[in-house]
Design a protein around this motif. Structure first.
Motif, PDB file in Angstrom:
ATOM      1  N   LYS A 167       0.947  -1.239  -0.010  1.00 44.84           N
ATOM      2  CA  LYS A 167       0.082  -0.009   0.118  1.00 44.84           C
ATOM      3  C   LYS A 167       0.729   1.271   0.043  1.00 44.84           C
ATOM      4  CE  LYS A 167      -3.388  -2.421   2.638  1.00 44.84           C
ATOM      5  NZ  LYS A 167      -4.061  -2.370   4.043  1.00 44.84           N
ATOM      6  N   ALA A 168       0.490   2.200  -0.706  1.00 44.61           N
ATOM      7  CA  ALA A 168       1.319   3.347  -1.040  1.00 44.61           C
ATOM      8  C   ALA A 168       0.842   4.520   0.315  1.00 44.61           C
ATOM      9  CB  ALA A 168       0.814   4.175  -2.114  1.00 44.61           C
ATOM     10  N   ILE A 169       1.418   4.021   1.554  1.00 45.95           N
ATOM     11  CA  ILE A 169       0.930   4.754   2.616  1.00 45.95           C
ATOM     12  C   ILE A 169       2.119   5.542   3.275  1.00 45.95           C
ATOM     13  CG2 ILE A 169      -0.833   3.207   3.336  1.00 45.95           C
ATOM     14  CD1 ILE A 169       1.299   1.979   5.322  1.00 45.95           C
ATOM     15  N   HIS A 170       3.238   5.641   2.403  1.00 43.61           N
ATOM     16  CA  HIS A 170       4.364   6.356   3.037  1.00 43.61           C
ATOM     17  C   HIS A 170       5.006   7.012   2.118  1.00 43.61           C
ATOM     18  CE1 HIS A 170       8.739   6.293   3.832  1.00 43.61           C
ATOM     19  NE2 HIS A 170       8.371   6.600   4.994  1.00 43.61           N
ATOM     20  N   LEU A 171       5.876   8.304   2.756  1.00 43.82           N
ATOM     21  CA  LEU A 171       6.484   9.153   1.662  1.00 43.82           C
ATOM     22  C   LEU A 171       8.050   9.314   2.619  1.00 43.82           C
ATOM     23  CD1 LEU A 171       3.952  11.432   0.610  1.00 43.82           C
ATOM     24  CD2 LEU A 171       4.815  10.065  -1.011  1.00 43.82           C
ATOM     25  N   SER A 172       9.053   9.773   1.856  1.00 44.37           N
ATOM     26  CA  SER A 172      10.097  10.335   2.518  1.00 44.37           C
ATOM     27  C   SER A 172      10.923  11.338   1.852  1.00 44.37           C
ATOM     28  CB  SER A 172      11.059   9.182   3.254  1.00 44.37           C
ATOM     29  OG  SER A 172      11.592   8.488   2.065  1.00 44.37           O
ATOM     30  N   ARG A 173      11.567  12.105   2.233  1.00 47.62           N
ATOM     31  CA  ARG A 173      12.375  13.014   1.628  1.00 47.62           C
ATOM     32  C   ARG A 173      13.465  13.386   2.479  1.00 47.62           C
ATOM     33  NH1 ARG A 173      11.765  16.381  -3.032  1.00 47.62           N
ATOM     34  NH2 ARG A 173      10.541  14.470  -3.572  1.00 47.62           N
ATOM     35  N   LYS A 174      14.867  13.524   2.072  1.00 47.44           N
ATOM     36  CA  LYS A 174      15.856  14.345   2.300  1.00 47.44           C
ATOM     37  C   LYS A 174      16.124  15.613   1.598  1.00 47.44           C
ATOM     38  CE  LYS A 174      20.534  14.068   3.902  1.00 47.44           C
ATOM     39  NZ  LYS A 174      21.967  13.434   4.107  1.00 47.44           N
ATOM     40  N   PHE A 175      15.870  16.710   2.152  1.00 42.48           N
ATOM     41  CA  PHE A 175      15.780  17.952   1.417  1.00 42.48           C
ATOM     42  C   PHE A 175      17.310  18.373   1.100  1.00 42.48           C
ATOM     43  CE2 PHE A 175      11.830  18.037   4.081  1.00 42.48           C
ATOM     44  CZ  PHE A 175      11.023  18.071   3.130  1.00 42.48           C
ATOM     45  N   GLN A 176      17.359  18.441  -0.266  1.00 39.78           N
ATOM     46  CA  GLN A 176      18.818  19.045  -0.869  1.00 39.78           C
ATOM     47  C   GLN A 176      19.114  20.230  -0.935  1.00 39.78           C
ATOM     48  OE1 GLN A 176      20.558  16.315  -1.764  1.00 39.78           O
ATOM     49  NE2 GLN A 176      18.712  15.177  -1.203  1.00 39.78           N
ATOM     50  N   SER A 177      18.198  21.084  -0.628  1.00 37.92           N
ATOM     51  CA  SER A 177      18.266  22.683  -0.311  1.00 37.92           C
ATOM     52  C   SER A 177      17.077  23.380   0.290  1.00 37.92           C
ATOM     53  CB  SER A 177      18.354  23.298  -1.681  1.00 37.92           C
ATOM     54  OG  SER A 177      17.286  23.296  -2.602  1.00 37.92           O
ATOM     55  N   SER A 178      17.156  24.578   0.810  1.00 34.96           N
ATOM     56  CA  SER A 178      16.118  25.050   1.220  1.00 34.96           C
ATOM     57  C   SER A 178      14.973  25.221   0.420  1.00 34.96           C
ATOM     58  CB  SER A 178      16.875  26.367   2.020  1.00 34.96           C
ATOM     59  OG  SER A 178      17.193  27.293   0.678  1.00 34.96           O
ATOM     60  N   THR A 179      15.186  25.135  -1.012  1.00 30.63           N
ATOM     61  CA  THR A 179      14.122  25.456  -1.785  1.00 30.63           C
ATOM     62  C   THR A 179      13.519  24.085  -2.340  1.00 30.63           C
ATOM     63  OG1 THR A 179      15.665  25.476  -3.767  1.00 30.63           O
ATOM     64  CG2 THR A 179      14.977  27.539  -2.674  1.00 30.63           C
ATOM     65  N   ASP A 180      14.160  22.964  -1.625  1.00 27.77           N
ATOM     66  CA  ASP A 180      13.614  21.705  -2.203  1.00 27.77           C
ATOM     67  C   ASP A 180      12.225  21.319  -1.214  1.00 27.77           C
ATOM     68  OD1 ASP A 180      13.455  19.045  -3.097  1.00 27.77           O
ATOM     69  OD2 ASP A 180      14.979  18.244  -1.827  1.00 27.77           O
ATOM     70  N   THR A 181      11.446  20.766  -1.926  1.00 24.40           N
ATOM     71  CA  THR A 181      10.155  20.350  -1.388  1.00 24.40           C
ATOM     72  C   THR A 181       9.667  18.869  -1.607  1.00 24.40           C
ATOM     73  OG1 THR A 181       8.902  21.178  -3.333  1.00 24.40           O
ATOM     74  CG2 THR A 181       9.076  22.734  -1.605  1.00 24.40           C
ATOM     75  N   LEU A 182       8.719  18.410  -0.963  1.00 18.82           N
ATOM     76  CA  LEU A 182       8.140  17.186  -1.036  1.00 18.82           C
ATOM     77  C   LEU A 182       6.579  17.288  -1.391  1.00 18.82           C
ATOM     78  CD1 LEU A 182       7.775  13.946  -0.910  1.00 18.82           C
ATOM     79  CD2 LEU A 182       7.561  14.351   1.651  1.00 18.82           C
ATOM     80  N   LYS A 183       5.986  16.899  -2.376  1.00 19.49           N
ATOM     81  CA  LYS A 183       4.671  17.360  -3.044  1.00 19.49           C
ATOM     82  C   LYS A 183       4.180  15.856  -3.423  1.00 19.49           C
ATOM     83  CE  LYS A 183       6.087  19.965  -6.438  1.00 19.49           C
ATOM     84  NZ  LYS A 183       5.724  21.107  -7.489  1.00 19.49           N
TER      85      LYS A 183
END
Length: 358
Positions: free
Chosen positions: A23-39
Motif C-alpha cells: 500500500k502506498a501509505i508512506h513518503l520520505s524526503r531528504k531535502f537537498q536545499s532550502s528550496t527543495d520540497t516534497l509534494k
C-alpha cells in the motif's frame, strides 16, 4: 513499555509485521536545499480523488522529522486539467505547538473546491518534530485534487505516514509530485528491540471450501514473500521483520462461537457433540503464531532463552532462497527454520530441567 516489560528469559513476545506491504501509505524526503520540497496528493484507498462524498470518516496522516529540525506544510488544491495550484493554505510550522484549522465555511477560496475542515496540529516528541493532519472533506468541484507541500532546511529528513484504512499517497501522474511507497509499512508495535517481528510468505495459494469450490489466488505465488507483508525500520535503524513464516491461506481452527463466511470454511466434522471447524485465512497474524509455536518448542528445550538469544537463533538458521533475495528488506533474515533452530538450541546447552517442575 508493556511489551518490553513482558519480555525476558523464558518470556518471548512475537508480533505480526502488518499487512500493508503493498500500500502506498508512506513518503520520505531528504531535502537537498532550502528550496527543495516534497509534494504529493491524498487519494482514497481505491485511488479516486479525496473525497467524492464517500469518505465521511475523514482521513489522517502524520509527518515526522528525523531530528529536532522544524518543517512546514501547506495544503493545496490542484487542477489536474491545467497542472496549476488554484489554492494554497497558510504554512503550518511544526515548531508551533498549536492547532490550525481550515474551514470551508470561513474560507471562500477553499469552498470553491472542497467542503469541510482540515486541522493541522504540531508537537515535538523524543526530539522529533511532528505535524498530524486530520481532515473531513468532500469534493465540491470535479477535476481537482487535494495535495500538500512540505519544506524544511537543507539536509533535513521527513517521513510521512497515512491512515491505511482510508487513504493513499499519489503523484497522480503530475510532474514533480511524488507517489507513495510501502517502505515503512511495518507496524509500530513490531519494532521493539525485545520483541520478534514476523512477516509472511506464501506456503500455498489455493484451498477448497466445504461445498467443494476451489479457490485459487495467482497473485500469491507459492514460495514468494507475500505482497502485503509489511516491512521497514525501527527507531534505532534496525530492519523489520526479523523473519518470515507461512501466512498465506493457512487452515486454522475456528471457534464454535464464530460465524465465518461459508466460503472460508474448509474442514468440518462432528466430535463429541461439537462441530469442529477449520477455515482458510491469511495475513501476518497467521505467520506470527507459527513462529510463536516454534519458539515454544525451543523454550521446552531451554527455558532460560531470552529475546536476544531467540532472535540470534532465528536469524542464524533462517533460510534464504531466490524469493527472499528478491525482497531482502521484506524478508528479514529469511524463512523461519524451526527444526534447524531447535538443533541450535540443543547445541547451545538445551534440554534444561525447569525449576519446580510438577
Amino acid at each position: 513499555a508493556l511489551i518490553y516489560s513482558c519480555s525476558g528469559p523464558g518470556r518471548i513476545v512475537v508480533l505480526s509485521a502488518g499487512n500493508d506491504g503493498n500500500k502506498a501509505i508512506h513518503l520520505s524526503r531528504k531535502f537537498q536545499s532550502s528550496t527543495d520540497t516534497l509534494k504529493s496528493f491524498v487519494v482514497n484507498k481505491n485511488g479516486s480523488p479525496v473525497s467524492l462524498k464517500n469518505n465521511s470518516e475523514g482521513f489522517i496522516f502524520d509527518v515526522w522529522s528525523k531530528s529536532d529540525v522544524s518543517f512546514g506544510i501547506r495544503a493545496v488544491i490542484y487542477n489536474v486539467l491545467n497542472g496549476k495550484i488554484v489554492y494554497e493554505s497558510p504554512r503550518f510550522d511544526s515548531s508551533v505547538l498549536d492547532e490550525s484549522i481550515l474551514d470551508s465555511t470561513e474560507t471562500p477560496e477553499l469552498a470553491q473546491y472542497f467542503n469541510g475542515k482540515l486541522v493541522a496540529a504540531g508537537e515535538c516528541i523524543n526530539g522529533r518534530q511532528n505535524i498530524m493532519v486530520m481532515a473531513n472533506l468532500t469534493l465540491a468541484s470535479a477535476g481537482y485534487r487535494l495535495g500538500f507541500i512540505i519544506d524544511s532546511d537543507e539536509g533535513a529528513e521527513v517521513d510521512v505516514w497515512g491512515d491505511t484504512s482510508t487513504l493513499r499517497f499519489s503523484g497522480c501522474g503530475q510532474p514533480g509530485w511524488t507517489d507513495g511507497d510501502s517502505d515503512q509499512s511495518i507496524s509500530d508495535l513490531a519494532t521493539g528491540s525485545k520483541s520478534i517481528s514476523v512477516g509472511s510468505y506464501n506456503s500455498r495459494n489455493s484451498y477448497q471450501s466445504l461445498d467443494g469450490t476451489e479457490y485459487s489466488y495467482s497473485e500469491y505465488p507459492v514460495g514468494e514473500v507475500t505482497a502485503f507483508s509489511s516491512y521497514g525500520y525501527a527507531f534505532d535503524g534496525s530492519s523489520r521483520p526479523d523473519v518470515v513464516a507461512p501466512g498465506c491461506i493457512l487452515l486454522s481452527s475456528l471457534s464454535n462461537y464464530a460465524t465465518p463466511a461459508a466460503n472460508i470454511m474448509s474442514i468440518s466434522f462432528a466430535n463429541n457433540g461439537r462441530n469442529e471447524r477449520w477455515g482458510a485465512y491469511w495475513g501476518t497474524s497467521m505467520a506470527s503464531p507459527c513462529v510463536a509455536g516454534i519458539i515454544a518448542t525451543w523454550l521446552e528445550a531451554n527455558p532460560s532463552l531470552d529475546p536476544e538469544m531467540v532472535k540470534l537463533i532465528l536469524k542464524a538458521t533462517a533460510v534464504s532462497d531466490v524469493n527472499t533475495e528478491k525482497r531482502p528488506l521484506q524478508s528479514g533474515a529469511g524463512k523461519v527454520a524451526g527444526y534447524a533452530g531447535w538443533l541450535r538450541v540443543l547445541e547451545s546447552g538445551g534440554l534444561r530441567e525447569p525449576e519446580n517442575r510438577i
